[in-house]
Motif scaffolding. Sequence first.
Motif, mmCIF file in Angstrom:
data_model
loop_
_atom_site.group_PDB
_atom_site.id
_atom_site.type_symbol
_atom_site.label_atom_id
_atom_site.label_comp_id
_atom_site.label_asym_id
_atom_site.label_seq_id
_atom_site.Cartn_x
_atom_site.Cartn_y
_atom_site.Cartn_z
ATOM 1 N N LEU A 137 -18.904 26.426 16.433
ATOM 2 C CA LEU A 137 -17.533 26.472 16.545
ATOM 3 C C LEU A 137 -16.717 25.732 16.986
ATOM 4 C CD1 LEU A 137 -17.658 30.627 15.903
ATOM 5 C CD2 LEU A 137 -17.003 28.588 14.454
ATOM 6 N N VAL A 138 -17.893 25.361 18.261
ATOM 7 C CA VAL A 138 -16.443 24.417 19.220
ATOM 8 C C VAL A 138 -16.390 22.875 18.195
ATOM 9 C CG1 VAL A 138 -17.685 24.690 21.302
ATOM 10 C CG2 VAL A 138 -18.939 22.870 20.056
ATOM 11 N N ASP A 139 -16.519 22.709 16.965
ATOM 12 C CA ASP A 139 -16.970 21.322 16.225
ATOM 13 C C ASP A 139 -16.437 21.549 14.757
ATOM 14 O OD1 ASP A 139 -18.789 18.854 15.231
ATOM 15 O OD2 ASP A 139 -17.002 17.670 16.630
ATOM 16 N N LYS A 140 -15.869 20.680 14.384
ATOM 17 C CA LYS A 140 -15.357 20.847 12.737
ATOM 18 C C LYS A 140 -17.036 20.360 12.300
ATOM 19 C CE LYS A 140 -10.558 21.341 12.735
ATOM 20 N NZ LYS A 140 -9.296 21.398 12.628
ATOM 21 N N LYS A 141 -17.132 19.595 12.339
ATOM 22 C CA LYS A 141 -18.263 18.739 11.585
ATOM 23 C C LYS A 141 -19.541 19.502 12.087
ATOM 24 C CE LYS A 141 -20.910 14.351 11.057
ATOM 25 N NZ LYS A 141 -21.075 13.020 12.057
ATOM 26 N N SER A 142 -19.508 20.085 12.996
ATOM 27 C CA SER A 142 -21.042 21.432 12.863
ATOM 28 C C SER A 142 -20.447 22.356 12.127
ATOM 29 C CB SER A 142 -21.270 21.386 13.983
ATOM 30 O OG SER A 142 -21.200 20.151 15.164
ATOM 31 N N ILE A 143 -19.325 22.607 12.453
ATOM 32 C CA ILE A 143 -19.437 23.853 11.460
ATOM 33 C C ILE A 143 -19.506 23.760 9.468
ATOM 34 C CG2 ILE A 143 -17.136 25.356 10.229
ATOM 35 C CD1 ILE A 143 -15.819 24.754 13.144
ATOM 36 N N ASP A 144 -19.362 21.920 9.398
ATOM 37 C CA ASP A 144 -19.612 21.968 7.844
ATOM 38 C C ASP A 144 -20.696 21.862 7.661
ATOM 39 O OD1 ASP A 144 -16.506 21.891 7.115
ATOM 40 O OD2 ASP A 144 -16.636 19.150 7.963
ATOM 41 N N THR A 145 -21.793 21.314 8.487
ATOM 42 C CA THR A 145 -23.263 21.140 8.474
ATOM 43 C C THR A 145 -23.432 22.588 8.636
ATOM 44 O OG1 THR A 145 -23.224 19.137 9.572
ATOM 45 C CG2 THR A 145 -25.308 20.358 9.529
ATOM 46 N N GLU A 146 -23.432 23.749 9.177
ATOM 47 C CA GLU A 146 -23.850 25.296 9.619
ATOM 48 C C GLU A 146 -23.514 25.673 7.973
ATOM 49 O OE1 GLU A 146 -25.909 28.247 11.766
ATOM 50 O OE2 GLU A 146 -26.041 25.842 11.468
ATOM 51 N N LEU A 147 -22.529 25.785 7.411
ATOM 52 C CA LEU A 147 -22.012 25.795 6.236
ATOM 53 C C LEU A 147 -22.480 25.704 5.101
ATOM 54 C CD1 LEU A 147 -18.299 26.714 6.582
ATOM 55 C CD2 LEU A 147 -20.475 28.846 7.076
ATOM 56 N N ASP A 148 -22.955 24.390 5.157
ATOM 57 C CA ASP A 148 -24.087 24.027 3.681
ATOM 58 C C ASP A 148 -24.980 24.966 3.458
ATOM 59 O OD1 ASP A 148 -22.007 21.694 2.989
ATOM 60 O OD2 ASP A 148 -23.367 20.009 4.303
ATOM 61 N N LYS A 149 -25.626 25.408 5.720
ATOM 62 C CA LYS A 149 -26.926 26.179 5.511
ATOM 63 C C LYS A 149 -26.724 27.424 4.513
ATOM 64 C CE LYS A 149 -27.480 28.769 8.436
ATOM 65 N NZ LYS A 149 -27.830 29.000 9.790
ATOM 66 N N VAL A 150 -25.575 28.369 4.297
ATOM 67 C CA VAL A 150 -24.876 29.118 3.911
ATOM 68 C C VAL A 150 -24.856 29.324 2.922
ATOM 69 C CG1 VAL A 150 -23.197 30.776 3.745
ATOM 70 C CG2 VAL A 150 -23.400 29.548 5.687
ATOM 71 N N LYS A 151 -23.929 28.249 1.943
ATOM 72 C CA LYS A 151 -24.512 28.010 0.576
ATOM 73 C C LYS A 151 -25.382 28.135 -0.153
ATOM 74 C CE LYS A 151 -20.891 24.713 0.923
ATOM 75 N NZ LYS A 151 -20.205 22.688 0.231
ATOM 76 N N ARG A 152 -26.680 28.002 0.979
ATOM 77 C CA ARG A 152 -28.133 27.654 0.370
ATOM 78 C C ARG A 152 -28.388 29.205 -0.158
ATOM 79 N NH1 ARG A 152 -28.182 22.791 3.146
ATOM 80 N NH2 ARG A 152 -29.258 23.724 4.597
ATOM 81 N N MET A 153 -27.851 30.011 0.792
ATOM 82 C CA MET A 153 -28.618 31.460 1.240
ATOM 83 C C MET A 153 -27.745 32.024 0.009
ATOM 84 S SD MET A 153 -30.546 31.709 4.232
ATOM 85 C CE MET A 153 -30.607 33.539 4.203
ATOM 86 N N ILE A 154 -26.453 32.150 -0.029
ATOM 87 C CA ILE A 154 -25.414 33.112 -0.887
ATOM 88 C C ILE A 154 -26.668 32.890 -2.184
ATOM 89 C CG2 ILE A 154 -23.339 33.698 -1.791
ATOM 90 C CD1 ILE A 154 -22.155 32.566 0.784
ATOM 91 N N LYS A 155 -26.738 31.153 -2.524
ATOM 92 C CA LYS A 155 -27.389 31.187 -4.089
ATOM 93 C C LYS A 155 -28.878 32.809 -4.082
ATOM 94 C CE LYS A 155 -24.671 27.528 -4.876
ATOM 95 N NZ LYS A 155 -25.171 26.057 -6.185
ATOM 96 N N LYS A 156 -29.093 32.962 -2.920
ATOM 97 C CA LYS A 156 -30.419 32.929 -3.417
ATOM 98 C C LYS A 156 -30.359 34.615 -3.063
ATOM 99 C CE LYS A 156 -32.621 29.284 -0.997
ATOM 100 N NZ LYS A 156 -33.400 29.261 0.384
ATOM 101 N N GLY A 157 -29.284 35.307 -2.523
ATOM 102 C CA GLY A 157 -28.811 37.338 -2.592
ATOM 103 C C GLY A 157 -29.539 36.931 -1.399
ATOM 104 N N GLY A 158 -29.545 38.429 -1.247
ATOM 105 C CA GLY A 158 -29.074 39.582 -0.157
ATOM 106 C C GLY A 158 -29.063 39.007 1.200
ATOM 107 N N TYR A 159 -27.812 38.008 1.189
ATOM 108 C CA TYR A 159 -27.120 38.165 2.810
ATOM 109 C C TYR A 159 -25.456 37.930 2.657
ATOM 110 C CZ TYR A 159 -26.024 34.056 5.469
ATOM 111 O OH TYR A 159 -25.835 33.324 7.194
ATOM 112 N N VAL A 160 -25.384 38.186 3.906
ATOM 113 C CA VAL A 160 -24.468 38.077 4.309
ATOM 114 C C VAL A 160 -24.173 37.974 4.934
ATOM 115 C CG1 VAL A 160 -22.136 39.707 5.731
ATOM 116 C CG2 VAL A 160 -24.121 41.074 3.359
#
Length: 392
Positions: free
Chosen positions: A338-361
């Motif tokens: 959260l200290v860096d917006k570029k790092s935020i973007d990279t971390e949230l790419d992981k979230v996109k993949r995880m959400i599609k698999k279901g069972g993830y909050v």
Amino acid sequence: MTSRELFLKTLNLEKGTRTLKWEFGFWGGTVSKWYTEGLPKRKGLKRKIVYGDFINGPGMQYPMPSYDDNVLMDYDISTYFGLDKGPSPFPFNWFYFPRFEKIIIKETEEMIEYIGNDGIQRLAYKDERGMPMWTGHPLTDESDWEEIKNDRLNLENFNSRYTVDNINKFISEAKNRDYPLCLYGSPIGFFGILRFLIGEENLYLWYYDKPDLLKKILSYLCDFWLKIAEELTSKIDFDYGRFYEDMAYNGGSLISPSIFKEFMAPYYKKLIDFAKSKGIKYFIVDTDGYVEDLIPLFKNVGMTGFLPFEIRAGNDIERIRKKYPNIGIFGGIDKTILVDKKSIDTELDKVKRMIKKGGYVPYIDHAVPPNISWDNFKYYRKKLNYIIDTHF
């Protein structure tokens, strides 16, 4: 769709609906700073806060009736981002009743040593900037246990343990609730509770020196909690069971698999099997640290979900999802990005993949620390909301 409906569909790995918009929590110093950086103060907090206060987000059960009414809940951050309602426990005290009296032993300008409402003696900074040092515990021998059990862990006055004035009104309103209702809850677990009673170092010795006494304590607590569960489930249905442990650090579990199987598994099975008999399908455990090696142990006793998956402790939620495709995963977003917006973007790419698999909050993997700016958190949370709304 209500928070309750989204919660159940997510844990059931259903597709076609979005996951929940929750956060785990925030440091008091973080929220105080954000108010100066642009967070609108609509409601504020119910008491004055200090730097190290833990402020619950909607991903945490609230209130916490087994503790006290000083526990804090965020309102303004959740409102600003339109976060979903969080889970609530039944308003009943499953822990000490009466609670211990808070006693101040000594204090300086910066430090205070005291015995808290849980009977634990602590040496702490007054602003709670760091973890307190636990310097004493209520249970030092079997006679202490007998006294605590008889005086504070009994059900002689069951109705006095309700934490609302009109329990029938609560039950009537909760039958049409729009939030998940939790059975059990913190501090219920079979490692964490012994740490509270005995202290970590002594507990490790007692596993070998006093195993029969530990089993006596655990058996009593299990039956004590089971009696409460029997009564409460006769009054209302519950959506899931939740447990507290905090039994790992960045190197892994604080106890061995054999200790888990001997001193935890039989009691977990008893509580979870009972809840299953009442139609409850989901059971979530809250434990910090590296938890991957603990997952099969908890799964064997009936646990179906885990939180908060601290990334810096070595948890890789994509690897864990591949290895355990049917468990609920809560958290798992590295707070340090959260200290860096570029790092935020990279971390949230992981979230996109995880959400599609279901069972993830998805949410930050523990309390958001004070070095994070309001601007960066806004960037992260708005982008995460967009991903949640568009990637299911």
